[in-house]
Design an enzyme around this catalytic site. Structure first.
Site, PDB file in Angstrom:
ATOM      1  N   THR A 138       0.837  -1.203   0.000  1.00  0.00           N
ATOM      2  CA  THR A 138       0.000   0.000   0.000  1.00  0.00           C
ATOM      3  C   THR A 138       0.874   1.256   0.000  1.00  0.00           C
ATOM      4  O   THR A 138       0.636   2.200  -0.772  1.00  0.00           O
ATOM      5  CB  THR A 138      -0.912  -0.005   1.250  1.00  0.00           C
ATOM      6  N   ASN A 195      -6.105  -8.574  -8.373  1.00  0.00           N
ATOM      7  CA  ASN A 195      -6.187  -9.335  -7.129  1.00  0.00           C
ATOM      8  C   ASN A 195      -7.505 -10.065  -6.945  1.00  0.00           C
ATOM      9  O   ASN A 195      -7.592 -11.019  -6.191  1.00  0.00           O
ATOM     10  CB  ASN A 195      -5.939  -8.412  -5.927  1.00  0.00           C
ATOM     11  N   HIS A 199       4.202 -10.304   2.033  1.00  0.00           N
ATOM     12  CA  HIS A 199       3.296 -11.290   2.632  1.00  0.00           C
ATOM     13  C   HIS A 199       2.458 -12.052   1.610  1.00  0.00           C
ATOM     14  O   HIS A 199       1.720 -12.963   1.965  1.00  0.00           O
ATOM     15  CB  HIS A 199       2.418 -10.644   3.718  1.00  0.00           C
ATOM     16  N   CYS A 204      -9.161  -5.953   2.050  1.00  0.00           N
ATOM     17  CA  CYS A 204      -9.295  -4.649   2.687  1.00  0.00           C
ATOM     18  C   CYS A 204     -10.731  -4.132   2.627  1.00  0.00           C
ATOM     19  O   CYS A 204     -11.124  -3.338   3.460  1.00  0.00           O
ATOM     20  CB  CYS A 204      -8.374  -3.630   2.026  1.00  0.00           C
TER      21      CYS A 204
HETATM   22  N1  PLP Z   1      -2.035  -4.244  -4.425  1.00  0.00           N
HETATM   23  C1  PLP Z   1      -2.659  -5.410  -4.624  1.00  0.00           C
HETATM   24  C2  PLP Z   1      -2.987  -5.841  -6.009  1.00  0.00           C
HETATM   25  C3  PLP Z   1      -3.003  -6.214  -3.530  1.00  0.00           C
HETATM   26  O1  PLP Z   1      -3.632  -7.365  -3.730  1.00  0.00           O
HETATM   27  C4  PLP Z   1      -2.680  -5.760  -2.230  1.00  0.00           C
HETATM   28  C5  PLP Z   1      -3.073  -6.545  -1.038  1.00  0.00           C
HETATM   29  O2  PLP Z   1      -4.116  -7.162  -0.998  1.00  0.00           O
HETATM   30  C6  PLP Z   1      -2.016  -4.536  -2.089  1.00  0.00           C
HETATM   31  C7  PLP Z   1      -1.702  -3.809  -3.204  1.00  0.00           C
HETATM   32  C8  PLP Z   1      -1.633  -4.004  -0.742  1.00  0.00           C
HETATM   33  O3  PLP Z   1      -0.456  -4.630  -0.289  1.00  0.00           O
HETATM   34  P1  PLP Z   1      -0.155  -4.618   1.302  1.00  0.00           P
HETATM   35  O4  PLP Z   1      -1.096  -5.612   1.913  1.00  0.00           O
HETATM   36  O5  PLP Z   1       1.280  -5.053   1.406  1.00  0.00           O
HETATM   37  O6  PLP Z   1      -0.359  -3.251   1.779  1.00  0.00           O
END
Ligand code: PLP
Length: 378
Positions: free
Chosen positions: A70, A152, A200, A320
């Site tokens: 993020t 995602n 992660h 999220c």
């Molecule tokens: N971008 C995508 C495509 C994701 O799937 C995610 C997490 O679900 C993120 C960004 C965010 O990554 P982080 O969980 O390390 O903040």
């Protein structure tokens, strides 16, 4: 027994990463300190940086460690926008993760930016003709283009090299959080300006990511302080997590072919146990482990809880936004109406998923759908 089919949300940390993290936690030394302890920690961090750079075909100096994917996405969107003050237009795909969409919208609201979203086809791939036309008409105004490497929610892989070719000299960022270590990615060969990855999702720890940023490209800092990470991201480096991130990358056991075979078994099973279900993005090139399925006549939140009751962990979409009753913007962009976009579940398989996991999950689906439909008709 519990079956984990939510690897796109987070993956279990793999043993070599846990071991590396434990060893690093026992060491002392701020990597910015000049004494022997500090230099030893710095050496570990720089070796880890090298491992990550090699896995992505970039230079070690292009790896900027961040506290999450993020953060890396926010830094890329805001940093690239602020580094070209004479350009006001931001272009992102309509199916980006909120960690790209929200900073872009923030720049619209607070910095007077203009935002154009690239639409996607019914099969979840960005409309390259739209982007080409936009670049021809307004290329001189575009500060940055951001298109994710793979989505995602659906796993659909996006044509990043075509995006870079269309962009010409416009900086392109890709959010590769989902595709990193799942499909080949080469930062230099792709001709990107910036890329986001996160530990992660690949068997590493939570709370560590990286922004890959083209060497010598100056970008305004989002965090000011000690000047770490090319003065773009100040803050004492999280050495144990960085070392564990690299250990996860080096020891990665993800076998895309094996995972894809299991996904095929799952989806062909779904067509038997739930003949009205539809796999979203099925005709497109997808990441091996993601299967996003619409179950008509159901509510995804309820399906998820029923699956959880059967000890199967899956998701209604991006982790999220799970829990918030919002239809998926990704499925809406692919042409679903609100009802379709709220009756879909994401199953995401990982390195440890077994045939038995798939067989058990398929065996509980008919009853779960029946209960969800009954609840929906009340
Ligand atoms: N971008 C995508 C495509 C994701 O799937 C995610 C997490 O679900 C993120 C960004 C965010 O990554 P982080 O969980 O390390 O903040």
């Amino acid at each position: 027994m519990s079956i984990y089919l939510d690897h796109a949300a987070t993956t279990p940390m793999i043993e070599p990463a846990i071991d590396a993290m434990q060893r690093a936690l026992r060491k002392i030394g701020n990597p910015s300190s000049l004494h022997t302890d500090g230099r030893a920690t710095r050496k570990d961090v720089e070796e880890a940086r090298e491992v990550i750079a090699q896995s992505l075909g970039c230079q070690a100096s292009e790896v900027i460690f961040t506290g999450s994917g993020t953060e890396a996405n926010n830094s890329a969107i805001k940093g690239l926008f602020w580094s070209t003050p004479d350009k006001n237009l931001i272009v992102v795909s309509a199916i980006e993760h909120h960690a790209v969409l929200d900073p872009a919208h923030w720049l619209v609201e607070h910095e007077g930016a203009e935002l154009i979203e690239i639409p996607v086809t019914d099969s979840g791939v960005i409309d390259c003709a739209f982007l080409r036309d936009l670049v021809i008409r307004r290329g001189g105004e575009i500060a940055l283009i951001s298109v994710m490497s793979a989505n995602n929610e659906t796993g659909v892989i996006q044509p990043i090299s075509t995006v870079v070719e269309i962009a010409g000299s416009i900086p392109v960022h890709t959010d590769a959080v989902q595709s990193f270590m799942k499909v080949p990615l080469n930062f230099a060969n792709l001709g990107l300006f910036a890329m986001t990855i996160s530990a992660h999702k690949v068997g590493g720890p939570l709370g560590i990511g990286a922004l890959i940023l083209r060497k010598a490209f100056e970008m305004p800092a989002l965090l000011h302080g000690g000047g770490q990470e090319r003065e773009i991201r100040s803050g004492t480096l999280n050495a144990p997590s960085i070392v564990a991130f690299a250990a996860a990358v080096s020891a990665n056991t993800y076998n895309g072919e094996a995972v894809e075979k299991l996904r095929e078994k799952f989806e062909s099973g779904i067509s038997t146990v739930a003949p009205h279900a539809r796999v979203n993005g099925q005709s497109s090139k997808r990441l091996p482990g993601i299967s996003n399925i619409t179950f008509p006549g159901t509510q995804a939140d309820f399906l998820l809880l029923l699956m959880d009751g059967k000890k199967v962990s899956c998701s209604t979409g991006a982790a999220c936004t799970a829990g918030v009753h919002r239809p998926s913007h990704v499925l809406m962009a692919m042409g679903h109406d609100e009802i379709g976009a709220t009756s879909s579940l994401r199953f995401s398989l990982g390195a440890n998923t077994t045939e038995e996991d798939i067989e058990y999950t398929l065996s509980v689906i008919p009853e779960v759908i029946e209960m969800a439909k009954a609840a929906n008709s009340l």
